[in-house]
Design a protein around this motif. Structure first.
Motif, PDB file in Angstrom:
ATOM      1  N   LEU A 151       0.714  -1.005   0.086  1.00 16.55           N
ATOM      2  CA  LEU A 151      -0.033   0.062  -0.149  1.00 16.55           C
ATOM      3  C   LEU A 151       0.803   1.336  -0.104  1.00 16.55           C
ATOM      4  CD1 LEU A 151      -2.948   1.419   0.265  1.00 16.55           C
ATOM      5  CD2 LEU A 151      -2.625   0.931   2.749  1.00 16.55           C
ATOM      6  N   MET A 152       1.779   1.118   0.774  1.00 15.42           N
ATOM      7  CA  MET A 152       2.991   2.484   0.816  1.00 15.42           C
ATOM      8  C   MET A 152       3.471   2.735  -0.546  1.00 15.42           C
ATOM      9  SD  MET A 152       4.818   1.734   4.473  1.00 15.42           S
ATOM     10  CE  MET A 152       5.729   3.101   4.176  1.00 15.42           C
ATOM     11  N   ASN A 199      -9.685  -5.518  -0.492  1.00 15.34           N
ATOM     12  CA  ASN A 199      -8.968  -6.531  -1.289  1.00 15.34           C
ATOM     13  C   ASN A 199      -7.684  -6.691  -0.480  1.00 15.34           C
ATOM     14  OD1 ASN A 199     -11.093  -6.290  -2.876  1.00 15.34           O
ATOM     15  ND2 ASN A 199      -9.878  -5.136  -4.662  1.00 15.34           N
ATOM     16  N   LEU A 200      -6.941  -5.738   0.045  1.00 12.95           N
ATOM     17  CA  LEU A 200      -5.763  -5.976   0.744  1.00 12.95           C
ATOM     18  C   LEU A 200      -6.060  -6.904   1.955  1.00 12.95           C
ATOM     19  CD1 LEU A 200      -4.312  -2.523   0.416  1.00 12.95           C
ATOM     20  CD2 LEU A 200      -3.483  -4.560  -0.731  1.00 12.95           C
ATOM     21  N   ILE A 241      -5.724  -5.946  -6.642  1.00 11.49           N
ATOM     22  CA  ILE A 241      -5.562  -6.135  -5.293  1.00 11.49           C
ATOM     23  C   ILE A 241      -5.400  -4.976  -4.504  1.00 11.49           C
ATOM     24  CG2 ILE A 241      -3.864  -7.032  -3.657  1.00 11.49           C
ATOM     25  CD1 ILE A 241      -5.612  -9.187  -4.536  1.00 11.49           C
ATOM     26  N   THR A 242      -4.980  -4.011  -5.283  1.00 16.16           N
ATOM     27  CA  THR A 242      -4.790  -2.612  -4.460  1.00 16.16           C
ATOM     28  C   THR A 242      -5.673  -1.664  -4.561  1.00 16.16           C
ATOM     29  OG1 THR A 242      -3.327  -1.923  -6.286  1.00 16.16           O
ATOM     30  CG2 THR A 242      -2.095  -2.965  -4.687  1.00 16.16           C
ATOM     31  N   GLY A 243      -6.753  -2.074  -5.195  1.00 19.01           N
ATOM     32  CA  GLY A 243      -7.888  -0.909  -5.764  1.00 19.01           C
ATOM     33  C   GLY A 243      -8.495  -0.694  -4.444  1.00 19.01           C
ATOM     34  N   THR A 244      -8.926  -1.308  -3.520  1.00 16.03           N
ATOM     35  CA  THR A 244      -9.476  -1.208  -2.194  1.00 16.03           C
ATOM     36  C   THR A 244      -8.840  -1.836  -1.052  1.00 16.03           C
ATOM     37  OG1 THR A 244     -11.736  -0.989  -1.136  1.00 16.03           O
ATOM     38  CG2 THR A 244     -11.302  -2.678  -2.800  1.00 16.03           C
ATOM     39  N   SER A 245      -9.122  -1.333   0.075  1.00 16.36           N
ATOM     40  CA  SER A 245      -8.621  -1.791   1.300  1.00 16.36           C
ATOM     41  C   SER A 245      -9.021  -3.292   1.556  1.00 16.36           C
ATOM     42  CB  SER A 245      -8.773  -0.954   2.495  1.00 16.36           C
ATOM     43  OG  SER A 245     -10.128  -0.731   2.808  1.00 16.36           O
ATOM     44  N   ILE A 262      -6.342   3.461   7.907  1.00 15.34           N
ATOM     45  CA  ILE A 262      -6.560   2.108   7.218  1.00 15.34           C
ATOM     46  C   ILE A 262      -5.601   1.159   7.614  1.00 15.34           C
ATOM     47  CG2 ILE A 262      -6.868   1.066   4.885  1.00 15.34           C
ATOM     48  CD1 ILE A 262      -9.318   2.393   5.787  1.00 15.34           C
ATOM     49  N   VAL A 263      -4.464   1.558   7.332  1.00 13.16           N
ATOM     50  CA  VAL A 263      -3.369   0.558   7.777  1.00 13.16           C
ATOM     51  C   VAL A 263      -3.338  -0.053   9.287  1.00 13.16           C
ATOM     52  CG1 VAL A 263      -0.787   0.513   8.403  1.00 13.16           C
ATOM     53  CG2 VAL A 263      -1.475   1.724   6.297  1.00 13.16           C
TER      54      VAL A 263
END
Length: 675
Positions: free
Chosen positions: A133-134, A338-339, A332-336, A515-516
């Motif tokens: 994400l970063m 998915n992560l 995968i990185t499109g929304t939290s 979010i993290v």
């Protein structure tokens, strides 16, 4: 009324009908009773107000205390873990405390109850997906800083055209594309101002058209009334001359009324009535165009020129939030959410090497395309009707003045960006490079670039994103060997020729630390459920569902998740349901991907209320929509999403993830959990 009834019972006599408490002649006892009851009612209302203001504090204190007997009476690891899980879930759903703060509850309750060590819990709050994400946020910061996102959006809308149907489709396509790489909230916040500028141009042009139409209508009606009244007056004069029944006074009255009607207004209502009475009803038509003029005037004062313009505004604003949701499903990185799924799945099933950027994209891209088309058709039918030839024609001959003005406004906004700059080119290259490296890392059907290294399993998608994100802090934003700096809009590059593409402030402005921490709290809850054995206990309680086919279990999970997420945040909902659904799948011997992937996608379909997700709140704040509009349109989009996801998991998802078999990696995880 309640006080009156009480007084009737207290005094033993009937209260006179029509009397109030302020009626003179009340006894001293009655006045004291009235005063005391009013004070009691005011005190109760004041107490209710204080309780309502302190409702969050009450939830924070009352929930842990009321559930405390669970771990005290049953001091087992499962009961202690369930206590922490329930408290955290209630905090998330009620939002009594911020989501990030609620995610820290496992960090101190797990060690206190002996479920996990403090060091073990701390390790769950920073995972591989955090670094992924970063790196993505670094690229997103560069895209937004140099306005590459705005250039892409305006260009795609220019290609689509200004016809209402094609305009909506164009905005949806560019929003889907941007939401694949940026967060749904950032994408909506970026696209909505562009859409609002186009809508305001549409409204202003429509109002100008209405003003011109109103003036022409008034002029035409005045001329037609004058001619009609002139003919009537001539006929009236002839008729009265033949019968010798008209006096000079009546003729002058007729001429005055006729001139007044010619101007569209009656000079004197009494004279008008007198004229009609004396002429035996030969001139009853007076000011017939006045109602139309009033309607036009009322429409001028309205926010929208016509009802159709209001429908276009509703359709376009809703299409943007729905497109942002659809685009977030693709990567995968499109929304939290998915992560969260990817990390929890890889943590629970470390031997399953099936979820990566490539496999997720192959599965979700057809879903997004089908949903995009069906959502566009649904919104078009709901707000614009079924005349697609009129709203979607690309022919220049069919364009109206308003549509040409809208296209002109879009072109003007694009020209303001100027020629493409060097930082935009660098950002675009990094964007393409990151995507290619993600796809080719482990494509599956051919060896990826990770096969060039001796040690396997050390490089992930996070490695690529962090590397490219780090380079953006080093590469200068000014073209090498260039003496001109006039093409750059950032003043930092003018004062410092070696200023990088992004700074730490640019990164920190977009980095969603809440979010993290929220994702980390979800990982901690999942780890506690696995270590304590709570997930196995939950799976045993769900054994009666073993008679259902896999598609029925998946459908029930999708409907349940999509219903809960309308009122709770998407990450919190998924974090609570993932361990439960994993245990359910293992108990029923269903491939966990059969239930986890559809549930992960359906948790994003909280599109019926402004509180469902941040993009909904953003578009609702522009004032074009009512809650009833969002509920009506969102219900259809929700059904479309669940249906398309179920279609995908039962068709092309079966060979892609081998869903017909209960995999060995799930068996190994089930055995480990039971031990």
């Amino acid at each position: 009324m309640g006080i009156v009834v009480f007084l009737q019972c207290a005094t033993g006599r009937k209260w006179p009908r029509g009397h109030t408490l302020d009626t003179p002649g009340l006894s001293a006892t009655q006045r004291v009773l009235v005063s005391s009851m009013r004070l009691e009612a005011a005190a109760r209302m004041d107490l209710f107000r204080k309780l309502w203001r302190a409702r969050n504090l009450i939830v924070v204190v009352f929930i842990p205390l009321s559930l405390l007997p669970l771990p005290l009476i049953h001091p087992t690891s499962e009961a202690c873990c369930a206590y922490v899980l329930i408290v955290t879930a209630v905090y998330w759903v009620s939002e009594a405390v911020p989501l990030g703060a609620a995610a820290l509850v496992p960090a101190f309750l797990y060690p206190l109850f002996g479920v996990l060590k403090s060091s073990e819990v701390a390790a769950e709050y920073c995972k591989d997906t955090t670094l992924l994400l970063m790196g993505v946020i670094c690229l997103a910061a560069s895209i937004e800083k140099w306005n590459l996102h705005k250039r892409i959006a305006l260009r795609m809308v220019m290609i689509a055209g200004a016809k209402p149907g094609m305009l909506v489709l164009g905005f949806m396509c560019c929003t889907v594309f941007l939401s694949m790489w940026l967060s749904n909230t950032s994408t909506t916040a970026m696209v909505m101002p562009i859409a609002e500028a186009v809508l305001q141009q549409l409204i202003c042009t429509g109002m100008a058209d209405n003003l011109e139409t109103a003036e022409v209508t008034e002029d035409d009606s005045a001329v037609s009334d004058k001619e009609e009244n002139l003919e009537k007056n001539q006929l009236e004069l002839l008729y009265r001359n033949d019968n010798n029944d008209c006096s000079k006074h009546e003729l002058s009255t007729l001429s005055e009324v006729g001139s007044g009607e010619a101007n569209g207004v009656a000079l004197n209502p009494n004279a008008n009535k007198e004229c009609i009475r004396h002429t035996n009803g030969h001139l009853p038509q007076v000011a017939i165009e006045i109602p139309n003029v009033k309607r036009v005037k009322a429409r001028r004062d309205s926010q929208y020129p016509t009802k159709r313009d209001h429908m276009i505004c509703k359709c376009l604003t809703l299409s943007i939030t729905y497109a942002a949701t659809i685009g977030g499903l693709i990567t995968i990185t499109g929304t939290s959410t998915n992560l969260i799924f990817a990390e929890q799945f890889n943590t629970r099933y470390p031997d399953a090497k099936v979820i990566n950027f490539g496999t997720w994209f192959i599965f979700s891209f057809p879903i997004a395309i089908i949903m995009l088309v069906l959502t566009w058709l649904w919104l078009h039918f709901l707000f614009l009707g079924c005349n697609f030839r009129e709203t979607c024609s690309l022919s220049k001959k069919r364009k109206t003045k308003r549509e040409m003005m809208s296209e002109k406004r879009i072109h003007e906004e694009y020209e303001k960006l100027g020629p493409i700059s060097y930082p935009e080119v660098v950002t675009g290259v990094f964007f393409i490079l990151m995507t290619l490296l993600w796809f080719t890392r482990e494509p599956g059907f051919v060896p990826g670039w990770t096969s060039l290294f001796e040690k396997k399993g050390y490089r992930t998608d996070a490695t690529v994103s962090v590397l490219l994100g780090f380079l953006l802090f080093l590469i200068p934003a000014r073209r090498p060997f260039s003496s001109s700096s006039s093409s750059y809009r950032d003043p930092v590059t003018v004062s410092d020729p070696l200023a990088p593409m992004i700074t730490w402030k640019d990164f920190q402005r977009l980095m969603p630390w809440e979010i993290v921490i929220l994702v980390g709290g979800g990982y901690a809850l999942a780890a506690g459920c696995k270590v304590s054995g709570l997930s196995v206990w939950i799976g045993r309680q769900l054994e009666p569902m073993s008679g259902l086919p896999p598609w029925a279990v998946t459908l029930l999970a999708c409907l349940l998740v999509s219903a809960v997420t309308e009122f709770a945040s998407n990450p919190a909902t998924l974090t609570v349901f993932l361990p439960i659904l994993s245990a359910l799948s293992e108990t029923l011997h269903i491939n966990p991907l059969h239930t986890l992937i559809p549930s992960t996608m359906c948790v994003s379909f909280g599109v019926m209320l402004p509180v469902g997700n941040p993009p909904n709140a953003i578009v609702f704040s522009y004032g074009h929509l009512q809650i009833s509009d969002m509920v009506k349109a969102g219900f259809g989009v929700n059904l479309i999403g669940v249906a398309v996801v179920m279609l995908a998991i039962t068709t092309w998802g079966v060979p892609l993830f081998n869903l017909t078999e209960f995999p060995a990696w799930a068996v190994a995880s089930n055995v480990t959990s039971s031990l």
